[in-house]
Design a protein around this motif. Structure first.
Motif, PDB file in Angstrom:
ATOM      1  N   MET A  84       3.316   4.047  11.608  1.00 54.22           N
ATOM      2  CA  MET A  84       2.023   4.471  12.153  1.00 54.22           C
ATOM      3  C   MET A  84       2.226   5.553  13.207  1.00 54.22           C
ATOM      4  O   MET A  84       1.506   6.556  13.226  1.00 54.22           O
ATOM      5  N   ARG A  85       3.188   5.355  14.088  1.00 51.49           N
ATOM      6  CA  ARG A  85       3.449   6.344  15.141  1.00 51.49           C
ATOM      7  C   ARG A  85       3.856   7.694  14.546  1.00 51.49           C
ATOM      8  O   ARG A  85       3.449   8.757  15.050  1.00 51.49           O
ATOM      9  N   GLU A  86       4.690   7.667  13.505  1.00 52.29           N
ATOM     10  CA  GLU A  86       5.104   8.919  12.866  1.00 52.29           C
ATOM     11  C   GLU A  86       3.910   9.662  12.277  1.00 52.29           C
ATOM     12  O   GLU A  86       3.778  10.880  12.459  1.00 52.29           O
ATOM     13  N   ARG A  87       3.043   8.951  11.584  1.00 54.93           N
ATOM     14  CA  ARG A  87       1.853   9.590  11.001  1.00 54.93           C
ATOM     15  C   ARG A  87       0.926  10.112  12.097  1.00 54.93           C
ATOM     16  O   ARG A  87       0.370  11.204  11.982  1.00 54.93           O
ATOM     17  N   PHE A  88       0.747   9.328  13.143  1.00 53.52           N
ATOM     18  CA  PHE A  88      -0.089   9.730  14.263  1.00 53.52           C
ATOM     19  C   PHE A  88       0.458  10.996  14.927  1.00 53.52           C
ATOM     20  O   PHE A  88      -0.268  11.967  15.165  1.00 53.52           O
ATOM     21  N   THR A  89       1.739  10.997  15.249  1.00 48.37           N
ATOM     22  CA  THR A  89       2.360  12.135  15.928  1.00 48.37           C
ATOM     23  C   THR A  89       2.249  13.402  15.093  1.00 48.37           C
ATOM     24  O   THR A  89       1.915  14.477  15.611  1.00 48.37           O
ATOM     25  N   HIS A  90       2.489  13.274  13.798  1.00 50.09           N
ATOM     26  CA  HIS A  90       2.393  14.429  12.898  1.00 50.09           C
ATOM     27  C   HIS A  90       0.963  14.969  12.877  1.00 50.09           C
ATOM     28  O   HIS A  90       0.744  16.181  13.009  1.00 50.09           O
ATOM     29  N   LEU A 137       0.820  -1.204   0.000  1.00 50.52           N
ATOM     30  CA  LEU A 137       0.000   0.000   0.000  1.00 50.52           C
ATOM     31  C   LEU A 137       0.857   1.257   0.000  1.00 50.52           C
ATOM     32  O   LEU A 137       0.398   2.326  -0.366  1.00 50.52           O
ATOM     33  N   VAL A 138       2.108   1.123   0.444  1.00 52.59           N
ATOM     34  CA  VAL A 138       2.997   2.260   0.556  1.00 52.59           C
ATOM     35  C   VAL A 138       3.937   2.351  -0.639  1.00 52.59           C
ATOM     36  O   VAL A 138       4.264   3.434  -1.095  1.00 52.59           O
ATOM     37  N   VAL A 139       4.361   1.218  -1.151  1.00 48.57           N
ATOM     38  CA  VAL A 139       5.282   1.150  -2.268  1.00 48.57           C
ATOM     39  C   VAL A 139       4.516   0.648  -3.487  1.00 48.57           C
ATOM     40  O   VAL A 139       3.676  -0.223  -3.357  1.00 48.57           O
ATOM     41  N   PRO A 140       4.792   1.181  -4.674  1.00 51.96           N
ATOM     42  CA  PRO A 140       4.077   0.710  -5.856  1.00 51.96           C
ATOM     43  C   PRO A 140       4.173  -0.798  -6.029  1.00 51.96           C
ATOM     44  O   PRO A 140       5.185  -1.413  -5.729  1.00 51.96           O
ATOM     45  N   GLN A 141       3.104  -1.387  -6.539  1.00 50.50           N
ATOM     46  CA  GLN A 141       3.020  -2.847  -6.665  1.00 50.50           C
ATOM     47  C   GLN A 141       4.163  -3.408  -7.511  1.00 50.50           C
ATOM     48  O   GLN A 141       4.643  -4.479  -7.248  1.00 50.50           O
ATOM     49  N   MET A 142       4.595  -2.694  -8.529  1.00 50.96           N
ATOM     50  CA  MET A 142       5.632  -3.221  -9.403  1.00 50.96           C
ATOM     51  C   MET A 142       6.916  -3.536  -8.636  1.00 50.96           C
ATOM     52  O   MET A 142       7.660  -4.406  -9.019  1.00 50.96           O
ATOM     53  N   ALA A 143       7.158  -2.815  -7.562  1.00 53.29           N
ATOM     54  CA  ALA A 143       8.356  -3.081  -6.790  1.00 53.29           C
ATOM     55  C   ALA A 143       8.311  -4.461  -6.153  1.00 53.29           C
ATOM     56  O   ALA A 143       9.335  -5.012  -5.795  1.00 53.29           O
ATOM     57  N   VAL A 187      -5.531  12.590   6.880  1.00 59.26           N
ATOM     58  CA  VAL A 187      -5.879  11.653   5.805  1.00 59.26           C
ATOM     59  C   VAL A 187      -4.765  10.629   5.618  1.00 59.26           C
ATOM     60  O   VAL A 187      -5.026   9.426   5.484  1.00 59.26           O
ATOM     61  N   GLN A 188      -3.511  11.053   5.636  1.00 58.49           N
ATOM     62  CA  GLN A 188      -2.403  10.105   5.484  1.00 58.49           C
ATOM     63  C   GLN A 188      -2.383   9.089   6.624  1.00 58.49           C
ATOM     64  O   GLN A 188      -2.183   7.894   6.397  1.00 58.49           O
ATOM     65  N   TYR A 189      -2.607   9.559   7.818  1.00 57.79           N
ATOM     66  CA  TYR A 189      -2.629   8.676   8.988  1.00 57.79           C
ATOM     67  C   TYR A 189      -3.790   7.683   8.907  1.00 57.79           C
ATOM     68  O   TYR A 189      -3.596   6.463   9.047  1.00 57.79           O
ATOM     69  N   VAL A 190      -4.980   8.178   8.661  1.00 57.78           N
ATOM     70  CA  VAL A 190      -6.157   7.311   8.635  1.00 57.78           C
ATOM     71  C   VAL A 190      -6.096   6.336   7.460  1.00 57.78           C
ATOM     72  O   VAL A 190      -6.437   5.160   7.612  1.00 57.78           O
ATOM     73  N   HIS A 191      -5.646   6.782   6.313  1.00 55.74           N
ATOM     74  CA  HIS A 191      -5.534   5.865   5.169  1.00 55.74           C
ATOM     75  C   HIS A 191      -4.511   4.768   5.439  1.00 55.74           C
ATOM     76  O   HIS A 191      -4.689   3.626   5.016  1.00 55.74           O
ATOM     77  N   GLY A 197      -5.488  24.403   9.099  1.00 56.56           N
ATOM     78  CA  GLY A 197      -6.515  23.358   9.069  1.00 56.56           C
ATOM     79  C   GLY A 197      -6.299  22.393   7.922  1.00 56.56           C
ATOM     80  O   GLY A 197      -6.436  21.170   8.081  1.00 56.56           O
ATOM     81  N   ARG A 198      -5.970  22.934   6.768  1.00 54.38           N
ATOM     82  CA  ARG A 198      -5.725  22.067   5.598  1.00 54.38           C
ATOM     83  C   ARG A 198      -4.484  21.198   5.801  1.00 54.38           C
ATOM     84  O   ARG A 198      -4.457  20.030   5.397  1.00 54.38           O
ATOM     85  N   GLU A 199      -3.472  21.764   6.426  1.00 55.36           N
ATOM     86  CA  GLU A 199      -2.260  20.982   6.699  1.00 55.36           C
ATOM     87  C   GLU A 199      -2.596  19.820   7.636  1.00 55.36           C
ATOM     88  O   GLU A 199      -2.132  18.700   7.450  1.00 55.36           O
ATOM     89  N   TYR A 200      -3.425  20.108   8.648  1.00 54.51           N
ATOM     90  CA  TYR A 200      -3.861  19.055   9.553  1.00 54.51           C
ATOM     91  C   TYR A 200      -4.652  17.982   8.811  1.00 54.51           C
ATOM     92  O   TYR A 200      -4.405  16.779   8.982  1.00 54.51           O
TER      93      TYR A 200
END
Length: 192
Positions: free
Chosen positions: A144-150, A18-24, A173-177, A165-168
């Motif tokens: 996960m912790r990095e995305r959560f903390t950010h 989900l993080v790296v393209p499938q072709m890799a 969205v990155q964290y929840v996805h 607000g948009r930055e948040y």
């Protein structure tokens, strides 16, 4: 409890997709991948049976025909052997990928398989997935912790301005996805 955690961690290997393209992650099409390694052995022994597991029953005849042609052409010399082997590898990998619903994009050079995928294969050879599961668990937890903390840090300032607000929201969205992707993998809601 530790066994359950390990099983869950092994499933999380797919999260990397989900993080790296499938072709890799395609390694069945690499010259040093498991499909071509078994194809080499089958050609050397003149026995196709071991490679048939890589294709569906409906595609078996095509692979058998390519194997038979390859064996005939291999007898014509070293250059013919090299060309015939490549023809068989390409046919086998193309048919295998089609069975996975994946496109055939050619044979990749040796040495192009990502380290986690090589380690997954090595775990099967060694008979233990513990080291790989622990490493992936640590990687997923860290990510996960990095995305959560950010997201948490930005949430505290989200109402200061529209831009804040948009930055948040972007971090949210990155964290929840990321979490949704893990849940999808654990529950089998992911593509191969």
């Amino acid at each position: 409890m530790k066994t359950t955690a390990r099983k869950m961690t092994v499933v999380l290997v797919c999260v990397l997709a989900l993080v790296v393209p499938q072709m890799a992650f395609a390694h069945c099409d690499a010259l040093d991948g498991p499909v071509i390694n078994e194809a080499r052995q089958a050609l050397d022994k003149g026995e196709i049976t071991p490679v048939l597991k890589w294709v569906s029953a409906e595609s078996e005849d095509e692979v058998r025909a390519a194997f038979a042609h390859t064996l005939k052409v291999r007898a014509l010399g070293d250059e013919a052997r090299e060309l015939a082997d490549l023809y068989f590898f390409e046919t086998l990998v193309r048919v295998h990928r089609a069975g996975e619903g994946a496109p055939y994009t050619g044979i990749k050079p040796a040495g192009t398989i990502d380290a986690p995928i090589m380690k997954a294969d090595q775990a099967l050879e060694n008979g233990s997935v513990d080291a790989l599961a622990d490493a992936i668990s640590a990687h997923v937890g860290k990510a996960m912790r990095e995305r959560f903390t950010h997201a948490l840090e930005l949430r505290e300032k989200a109402d200061e301005s529209v831009d804040a607000g948009r930055e948040y929201v972007e971090a949210y969205v990155q964290y929840v996805h990321f979490v949704e992707g893990i849940v999808g993998v654990v529950h089998g809601d992911h593509a191969h």
